[in-house]
Design a protein around this motif. Structure first.
Motif, PDB file in Angstrom:
ATOM      1  N   LEU A 105      52.520  16.512  25.742  1.00  0.00           N
ATOM      2  CA  LEU A 105      51.260  17.163  25.137  1.00  0.00           C
ATOM      3  C   LEU A 105      51.329  15.951  23.912  1.00  0.00           C
ATOM      4  O   LEU A 105      50.361  15.265  23.764  1.00  0.00           O
ATOM      5  CB  LEU A 105      51.028  18.156  25.245  1.00  0.00           C
ATOM      6  CG  LEU A 105      49.694  18.559  23.718  1.00  0.00           C
ATOM      7  CD1 LEU A 105      48.189  18.437  25.188  1.00  0.00           C
ATOM      8  CD2 LEU A 105      49.836  19.978  23.057  1.00  0.00           C
ATOM      9  N   VAL A 106      51.764  15.710  23.477  1.00  0.00           N
ATOM     10  CA  VAL A 106      51.623  15.071  21.819  1.00  0.00           C
ATOM     11  C   VAL A 106      51.288  13.527  22.359  1.00  0.00           C
ATOM     12  O   VAL A 106      50.835  12.962  21.874  1.00  0.00           O
ATOM     13  CB  VAL A 106      52.958  15.523  20.892  1.00  0.00           C
ATOM     14  CG1 VAL A 106      52.606  14.211  19.428  1.00  0.00           C
ATOM     15  CG2 VAL A 106      53.315  16.335  20.451  1.00  0.00           C
ATOM     16  N   ASN A 117      54.189  27.919  20.102  1.00  0.00           N
ATOM     17  CA  ASN A 117      54.256  26.565  20.262  1.00  0.00           C
ATOM     18  C   ASN A 117      54.315  25.581  19.672  1.00  0.00           C
ATOM     19  O   ASN A 117      54.448  24.459  19.356  1.00  0.00           O
ATOM     20  CB  ASN A 117      52.365  25.964  19.762  1.00  0.00           C
ATOM     21  CG  ASN A 117      52.518  27.123  18.318  1.00  0.00           C
ATOM     22  OD1 ASN A 117      53.719  26.880  17.330  1.00  0.00           O
ATOM     23  ND2 ASN A 117      51.793  26.720  17.594  1.00  0.00           N
ATOM     24  N   LEU A 118      56.176  26.843  19.355  1.00  0.00           N
ATOM     25  CA  LEU A 118      57.053  25.332  18.154  1.00  0.00           C
ATOM     26  C   LEU A 118      57.451  24.151  19.034  1.00  0.00           C
ATOM     27  O   LEU A 118      57.580  22.955  18.525  1.00  0.00           O
ATOM     28  CB  LEU A 118      58.305  26.692  17.358  1.00  0.00           C
ATOM     29  CG  LEU A 118      57.586  27.201  16.443  1.00  0.00           C
ATOM     30  CD1 LEU A 118      59.094  28.455  16.528  1.00  0.00           C
ATOM     31  CD2 LEU A 118      57.146  27.317  15.277  1.00  0.00           C
ATOM     32  N   PRO A 119      57.588  24.095  20.173  1.00  0.00           N
ATOM     33  CA  PRO A 119      58.095  23.014  21.136  1.00  0.00           C
ATOM     34  C   PRO A 119      56.771  21.833  20.187  1.00  0.00           C
ATOM     35  O   PRO A 119      57.698  20.210  20.473  1.00  0.00           O
ATOM     36  CB  PRO A 119      57.628  23.483  22.645  1.00  0.00           C
ATOM     37  CG  PRO A 119      58.133  24.582  22.524  1.00  0.00           C
ATOM     38  CD  PRO A 119      57.263  26.009  20.745  1.00  0.00           C
ATOM     39  N   ILE A 120      56.165  22.260  20.592  1.00  0.00           N
ATOM     40  CA  ILE A 120      54.501  20.598  20.358  1.00  0.00           C
ATOM     41  C   ILE A 120      55.052  20.061  18.850  1.00  0.00           C
ATOM     42  O   ILE A 120      55.187  19.239  18.797  1.00  0.00           O
ATOM     43  CB  ILE A 120      53.462  21.821  20.134  1.00  0.00           C
ATOM     44  CG1 ILE A 120      52.872  22.327  21.381  1.00  0.00           C
ATOM     45  CG2 ILE A 120      52.019  20.255  19.791  1.00  0.00           C
ATOM     46  CD1 ILE A 120      51.639  23.152  22.063  1.00  0.00           C
ATOM     47  N   ALA A 127      56.530  16.192  14.983  1.00  0.00           N
ATOM     48  CA  ALA A 127      57.552  15.214  13.878  1.00  0.00           C
ATOM     49  C   ALA A 127      57.712  13.758  14.174  1.00  0.00           C
ATOM     50  O   ALA A 127      57.579  12.980  13.230  1.00  0.00           O
ATOM     51  CB  ALA A 127      58.663  16.222  13.389  1.00  0.00           C
ATOM     52  N   GLY A 128      57.704  13.727  15.281  1.00  0.00           N
ATOM     53  CA  GLY A 128      57.918  12.458  15.370  1.00  0.00           C
ATOM     54  C   GLY A 128      57.432  10.770  16.130  1.00  0.00           C
ATOM     55  O   GLY A 128      56.891   9.845  16.555  1.00  0.00           O
ATOM     56  N   HIS A 129      56.137  11.367  16.197  1.00  0.00           N
ATOM     57  CA  HIS A 129      54.429  10.931  16.376  1.00  0.00           C
ATOM     58  C   HIS A 129      54.310  10.772  14.660  1.00  0.00           C
ATOM     59  O   HIS A 129      53.848  11.191  14.309  1.00  0.00           O
ATOM     60  CB  HIS A 129      54.027  11.463  17.756  1.00  0.00           C
ATOM     61  CG  HIS A 129      54.733  11.652  18.723  1.00  0.00           C
ATOM     62  ND1 HIS A 129      54.565  10.779  19.590  1.00  0.00           N
ATOM     63  CD2 HIS A 129      55.511  12.391  19.155  1.00  0.00           C
ATOM     64  CE1 HIS A 129      55.399  10.335  20.874  1.00  0.00           C
ATOM     65  NE2 HIS A 129      56.136  11.741  20.811  1.00  0.00           N
ATOM     66  N   GLY A 130      52.755   9.146  15.124  1.00  0.00           N
ATOM     67  CA  GLY A 130      52.072   9.967  14.564  1.00  0.00           C
ATOM     68  C   GLY A 130      51.564  10.028  13.802  1.00  0.00           C
ATOM     69  O   GLY A 130      49.177   8.563  14.340  1.00  0.00           O
ATOM     70  N   ILE A 131      50.711  11.292  14.176  1.00  0.00           N
ATOM     71  CA  ILE A 131      49.257  12.808  14.429  1.00  0.00           C
ATOM     72  C   ILE A 131      49.682  13.162  12.899  1.00  0.00           C
ATOM     73  O   ILE A 131      51.030  13.997  12.595  1.00  0.00           O
ATOM     74  CB  ILE A 131      49.640  12.906  15.704  1.00  0.00           C
ATOM     75  CG1 ILE A 131      49.350  11.912  16.924  1.00  0.00           C
ATOM     76  CG2 ILE A 131      48.560  13.958  15.108  1.00  0.00           C
ATOM     77  CD1 ILE A 131      49.808  12.991  17.679  1.00  0.00           C
TER      78      ILE A 131
END
Length: 530
Positions: free
Chosen positions: A11-12, A31-34, A39-43
C-alpha cells in the motif's frame, strides 16, 4: 518491479508511486502494518485528534493543493468517524482517498463479534463516496490504488474508499507496482462547441455563471468573458475563478436577487462547472431570459437542475478554449456598464445580508491579501458575511462545505490547506457552535506549530437555527449555548488564545497570529464583528 512484501508495504509503495507525500491518519490495532511501512518511506504522517478531522484535513489539502488528499483510518468506528467528511468531499467534488483495514478475508459472513466489526463496512462507505472497493490479495493492492487515482482524475473528482482485509496487511506477496495512468482531460465535440459559440455569439446581453468545476480554467473563463462582454457571477466553490476587481466580475453567491435579475435580463446564459444546485441557489431555480449553455465534465450533472439548450460535456478549460476560438472579439469595455450596474446591486444586497460581519470581513481581507486562503465552516459569518463580501483573487481561495453543509469543517480543513500551501496565509473561520465539533484539532495544529489564526464568531449558540425557529413562529429553544472560555481552551491545547472587542483589534490579532509560532484562536463576540 517484483518483490516479496507485506500488504502494508504494498500500500505505502503504491501511494508513494502516485505522488502521495502526506497522509492524515490515526494508528489503531488493525492498521499497524501500514504504519510500520510508513516509517521507511518518504511520506509525512499528520496525526489528527479524530478521524473526521483527518478526513476534513485531507479535503482541505486537496482543495488548496490541487491534488488528492489521503486519509488513513483503522476499522469500524474510526472509518465511520471519517464518513461525514467523505460525504462532504463527494458533495463538493473533492478527490480524497480513504484507506482502511477491513475484517479478515475469511471472516464469517454473518459476523462473530470481532473487534471493530461492522456488518458491512465497505457498503457503508460505498453509500457516500464514488465507490468503495475491498481488495482480496496483496498483489491487487497496487492495482487498486492506481485504479482509485485514475478514477479521481477522470471526469468529476470524487472521494474513493479502499478497504484492505487486515490479515492481508501482514501477509506477504509479490509487489507489482502500477504506474500512474495518464488521464487526458475530456475534449468537447466540435459540433457542441460550434452550437455553444453560435448561441453565445448571437447574444447581446450574455451572462456567465461559474462554479467549482471552473477552478482550473480561470484564464479560459476570462478570455470568453471578455470576448462576449459577459458579466461573471460565481458560486461558493467557484469564488475567485475570476478575480474580484475585474470589470466583468460581479461576485460570489448566486442566491442574491441581483443575480436573478441579471440572469432574467440576459438573452443567453453560460453555466460552467456548476450544478446550479439548491444548496447554492437557496430560494429556487434561476429563470434565464434566453438560451442556456452548460459546460460540465459530468454528463448527468449537465442536464440536472436546469435543462440546457446546448450541453457541452467536457473539461471546462478545453470547452471554453474551443468556444472562445469560435467567438468574435467584443468591442473594448463591452459589457462593463451592465456589469457595473449588476455589481452595485449585488454589493448592496451582500452588505445588507452580511451587515453583522462587515468589520470581520474587512479585517480578513487585510490579513489574507492577494494570496491567502479563507477556510470557512458552515457558519453565518461565512455564508452571510464572507461568501459575498470578502474579495477573492485566485481560484480555490475560499474553502467552504457547500453541498453537505457540515459543521466542524473549517479548522481541520485549514490545517490541510496550510500544509499544502505553507507559504500562503491561511485563516479558519468558525461559529461558536460549529467549532465545538472539531475543536480538538487545535491540539493537532499546535503539534505542527502552524501559524494558523482560528477566528470564532460567537453569537451564543446555533444562530441560524434560532432565526429559523423565530421565522416559523415556533418556540425558540435548544439553540442557546453557554459559551466556554474559547481562548482558555486554545491555551490548554498549546495554542495562543485571545478575545477581541472590535474589528481594529481583530486586524492586529490576525496579523500577529499569521506571524506566531503556533495557532491562535481569536474569540470575537458577534456584536464586535460589525
Amino acid at each position: 518491479m517484483s518483490a516479496d512484501v507485506t500488504g502494508g508495504e504494498a500500500l505505502v509503495a503504491a501511494l508513494e508511486v502516485h505522488g502521495a507525500d502526506t497522509v492524515f491518519g490515526i494508528p489503531g490495532t488493525h492498521n499497524l502494518p501500514i504504519y510500520a511501512a510508513l516509517a521507511g518511506h518518504g511520506i509525512r504522517h499528520v496525526s489528527p485528534r479524530h478521524e473526521q478531522g483527518g478526513a476534513f484535513a485531507a479535503d482541505g489539502w486537496a482543495r488548496a493543493g490541487g491534488r488528492p488528499g489521503v486519509c488513513l483510518t483503522t476499522t469500524g468506528p474510526a472509518l465511520l468517524n471519517a464518513a461525514t467528511a467523505a460525504a462532504q468531499a463527494y458533495s463538493d467534488s473533492v478527490p480524497v482517498l480513504l484507506v482502511s483495514p477491513g475484517l479478515p478475508l475469511r471472516h464469517p459472513g454473518r459476523g462473530n463479534g470481532y473487534l471493530h466489526e461492522v456488518k458491512d463496512q465497505r457498503a457503508a462507505l460505498d453509500a457516500v463516496v464514488a465507490y468503495s472497493h475491498r481488495v482480496t490479495s496483496v498483489e491487487e493492492i497496487p492495482l487498486a490504488v492506481a485504479q482509485a487515482y485514475a478514477a479521481m482524475a477522470t471526469g468529476r473528482p470524487r472521494p474513493v474508499h479502499l478497504e484492505i482485509p487486515l490479515d492481508l496487511l501482514d501477509e506477504r506477496g509479490p509487489l507489482h507496482l502500477v504506474e500512474p495512468v495518464p488521464v487526458p482531460p475530456a475534449a468537447p465535440g466540435a459540433e457542441q462547441a460550434e452550437a455553444a459559440a453560435r448561441v453565445l455569439g448571437d447574444a447581446r446581453r450574455p451572462v456567465i455563471i461559474a462554479g467549482g468545476g471552473c477552478s482550473g480554467a480561470s484564464a479560459e473563463l476570462l478570455a470568453v468573458a471578455e470576448r462576449l462582454g459577459a458579466p461573471v457571477v460565481t458560486t461558493a466553490n467557484g469564488k475567485g475563478v475570476l478575480a474580484d476587481g475585474h470589470p466583468l466580475a460581479i461576485g460570489a453567491g448566486v442566491h442574491h436577487e441581483a443575480v436573478r435579475d441579471l440572469v432574467r435580463d440576459s438573452d443567453a446564459v453560460l453555466a460552467v462547472g456548476t450544478e446550479l444546485s439548491p444548496a447554492d441557489l437557496w430560494i429556487g431555480p434561476l429563470t434565464p431570459g434566453g438560451p442556456l449553455v452548460r459546460i460540465d465534465v459530468d454528463a448527468q450533472a449537465v442536464i440536472t437542475n436546469a435543462r440546457p439548450d446546448v450541453a457541452v460535456v467536457a473539461d471546462a478549460a478545453l470547452a471554453l478554449r474551443a468556444i472562445g476560438d469560435r467567438l468574435r472579439p467584443a468591442p473594448p469595455a463591452s459589457g462593463h456598464d451592465r456589469a457595473a450596474a449588476a455589481r452595485s446591486a449585488f454589493a448592496a444586497q451582500a452588505r445588507t445580508e452580511g451587515a453583522a460581519y462587515l468589520g470581520l470581513v474587512s479585517a480578513l481581507a487585510q490579513a489574507l491579501g492577494q494570496d491567502g486562503f479563507l477556510v470557512g465552516d458552515s457558519a453565518m459569518a461565512c455564508y452571510y458575511g464572507a461568501l459575498s463580501n470578502l474579495p477573492a483573487h485566485h481560484p480555490r481561495s475560499f474553502l467552504y462545505p457547500t453541498g453537505l453543509g457540515t459543521l466542524g469543517y473549517g479548522l481541520p480543513a485549514a490545517i490541510g490547506a496550510k500544509l499544502a500551501r505553507p507559504d500562503a496565509p491561511v485563516v479558519a473561520l468558525h461559529g461558536d457552535g460549529g467549532i465545538m465539533f472539531t475543536v480538538q484539532e487545535l491540539a493537532s495544529a499546535a503539534q505542527l506549530r502552524l501559524p494558523l489564526p482560528v477566528v470564532v464568531s460567537d453569537n451564543g449558540g446555533y444562530g441560524e437555527i434560532r432565526d429559523e425557529m423565530a421565522a416559523r413562529e415556533d418556540p425558540v429553544h435548544a439553540v442557546d449555548l453557554p459559551g466556554p472560555d474559547f481562548p482558555a481552551i486554545a491555551r490548554a491545547m498549546g495554542c495562543h488564545g485571545v478575545r477581541v472587542d472590535g474589528s481594529d483589534r481583530l486586524a492586529r490579532s490576525l496579523e500577529e497570529a499569521l506571524a506566531a509560532d503556533r495557532p491562535t484562536l481569536i474569540h470575537l463576540p458577534e456584536e464586535h464583528a460589525r
